[in-house]
Write an enzyme that holds these catalytic residues in place. Structure first.
Site, short mmCIF file in Angstrom:
data_model
loop_
_atom_site.label_atom_id
_atom_site.label_comp_id
_atom_site.label_asym_id
_atom_site.label_seq_id
_atom_site.Cartn_x
_atom_site.Cartn_y
_atom_site.Cartn_z
N CYS A 1 -7.62 -2.55 -4.71
CA CYS A 1 -6.20 -2.21 -4.56
C CYS A 1 -5.34 -3.46 -4.61
O CYS A 1 -4.27 -3.47 -5.22
CB CYS A 1 -5.97 -1.46 -3.25
SG CYS A 1 -6.44 0.29 -3.32
N CYS B 1 0.84 -1.20 0.00
CA CYS B 1 0.00 0.00 0.00
C CYS B 1 0.88 1.25 0.00
O CYS B 1 0.57 2.25 -0.65
CB CYS B 1 -0.91 0.01 1.21
SG CYS B 1 -2.00 -1.41 1.37
N ARG C 1 -12.84 -1.14 -2.19
CA ARG C 1 -11.59 -0.42 -2.46
C ARG C 1 -10.39 -1.27 -2.06
O ARG C 1 -9.38 -1.31 -2.76
CB ARG C 1 -11.58 0.89 -1.66
CG ARG C 1 -10.35 1.76 -1.84
CD ARG C 1 -10.29 2.38 -3.21
NE ARG C 1 -9.51 1.60 -4.15
CZ ARG C 1 -9.38 1.88 -5.43
NH1 ARG C 1 -9.98 2.93 -5.96
NH2 ARG C 1 -8.67 1.11 -6.22
N HIS D 1 1.00 5.08 -1.67
CA HIS D 1 0.33 5.99 -0.74
C HIS D 1 1.17 6.42 0.45
O HIS D 1 0.65 6.57 1.56
CB HIS D 1 -0.97 5.34 -0.24
CG HIS D 1 -2.00 5.18 -1.31
ND1 HIS D 1 -2.66 6.25 -1.88
CD2 HIS D 1 -2.50 4.06 -1.92
CE1 HIS D 1 -3.52 5.80 -2.79
NE2 HIS D 1 -3.44 4.49 -2.83
#
Length: 268
Positions: free
Chosen positions: A229, A177, A225, A181
Site C-alpha cells: 500500500c 490510507c 499488504r 479506504h
C-alpha cells in the site's frame, strides 16, 4: 474534436477495452470459484509447510519454534493470532504475528531479526519461510473472532499511532490510507475498496489475511499488504515489522473486532 469516424473508432476501442477488462474480471472470479473449496486453496499447502517449519529444528541453536510464546503461553498456537497485535513484556514492544515469530526465531533458534526481515517477502511465485510460518499460526485461529487487546498503555499508543497514520497524507501523490479506504462503495481498477472505518469494511482484509494471492502466485501477509500500500501511494518503503506497520495493523484489527477469521484467504 474527433471526426465522426475517429469518434466511432475511439468509442469502439473503449468498448473493447472495457469489455476486455470485464472479461478478465469474470475469468478471475471463475478461477477464484474453482479454488473456493478449502482443499483447492494453495494457501493450505503453505500452512502445512509452515507447520513443518515450526516443528523442525533450525538456526545456529538447532531448535524448533514449539516453545514460542505468542501471547497465550509458551507453545500455545491455537487462538493466538486472533488476539494479536499485543504487548509482549519480554520483548518490550507491541508485536504482530510476523514480528513475534521473528523474535522467537532470534531468541529460540539464533536467527537474527535482520535475516528474517530480508526473507520476509517472497518473489512472485516463490516461497518464504516467514510467509508460511505466519500462515500456519494464523490458520490455527480460523473461525475465531478477532479480539486484539487494548488494555496495556503501549497497545493504546499503538492504536493511536495507527489511527494518526491512517489519516496522514504524504508522498508525491499526497495520499493517505483514508484516501482509498474511508468511503463505502469506492472502486479502483475493478477492485472494491473496503471502508476500513466501518466494522464490516475492516473485516474484509483483517479476517482473510494472510492470504493466497492468485496474481502473485504466492502467500502474502498483512506486513506485505502494508508495504504494498505504501508503494502504491508512492511513499518511501515502509520497513517490515516497523512500529508504523504494527500500529496500522493494531488500528485495523481493533476496528474489525468480533469478525470471524477465515484464513487462509484468497485474493486476486
Amino acid at each position: 474534436m474527433l471526426a465522426p469516424k475517429c469518434a466511432v473508432g475511439a468509442m469502439a476501442g473503449l468498448a473493447m477495452a472495457v469489455g476486455g477488462s470485464a472479461a478478465q474480471a469474470d475469468d478471475l472470479e471463475v478461477y477464484k470459484q474453482m479454488l473456493s473449496d478449502p482443499f483447492a486453496n494453495p494457501g493450505y499447502l503453505a500452512a502445512d509447510a509452515g507447520e513443518a517449519l515450526w516443528q523442525t529444528p533450525a538456526g545456529p541453536k538447532n531448535a524448533t519454534l514449539e516453545g514460542c510464546d505468542l501471547g497465550l503461553g509458551a507453545g500455545v498456537v491455537d487462538g493466538a493470532f486472533a488476539q494479536m497485535p499485543r504487548w509482549f513484556e519480554d520483548a518490550g514492544r507491541v508485536m504482530d504475528v510476523d514480528t513475534r515469530i521473528g523474535w522467537c526465531r532470534e531468541t529460540l533458534q539464533g536467527i537474527p531479526m535482520a535475516e528474517t526481515a530480508k526473507g520476509a517477502f517472497s518473489k512472485r511465485g516463490g516461497r518464504s519461510d516467514m510467509e508460511q510460518l505466519v500462515l500456519y499460526v494464523a490458520s490455527k485461529s480460523e473461525g475465531l473472532p478477532i479480539q486484539a487487546p487494548l488494555a496495556h498503555p503501549k497497545e493504546q499508543e499503538a492504536y493511536a499511532l495507527g489511527e494518526a497514520m491512517f489519516f496522514r497524507r504524504a508522498g508525491t501523490l499526497d495520499y493517505s490510507c483514508a484516501t482509498c479506504h474511508s468511503n463505502t462503495g469506492a472502486r479502483i481498477r475493478l477492485q472494491d475498496l473496503p471502508n476500513l472505518l466501518t466494522p464490516e469494511g475492516a473485516a474484509v482484509p483483517m479476517t482473510t489475511w494472510p492470504t493466497y494471492r492468485v496474481s502473485h502466485e504466492s502467500v502474502r501477509t498483512m506486513q506485505h499488504r502494508m508495504w504494498d500500500c505504501y508503494w502504491q501511494m508512492r511513499m518511501p518503503d515502509v520497513a517490515w515489522g516497523s512500529d508504523v506497520t504494527i500500529a496500522l495493523i493494531t488500528y485495523m484489527a481493533k476496528n474489525a473486532e468480533g469478525a470471524e477469521l477465515a484464513v487462509p484467504g484468497l485474493k486476486r
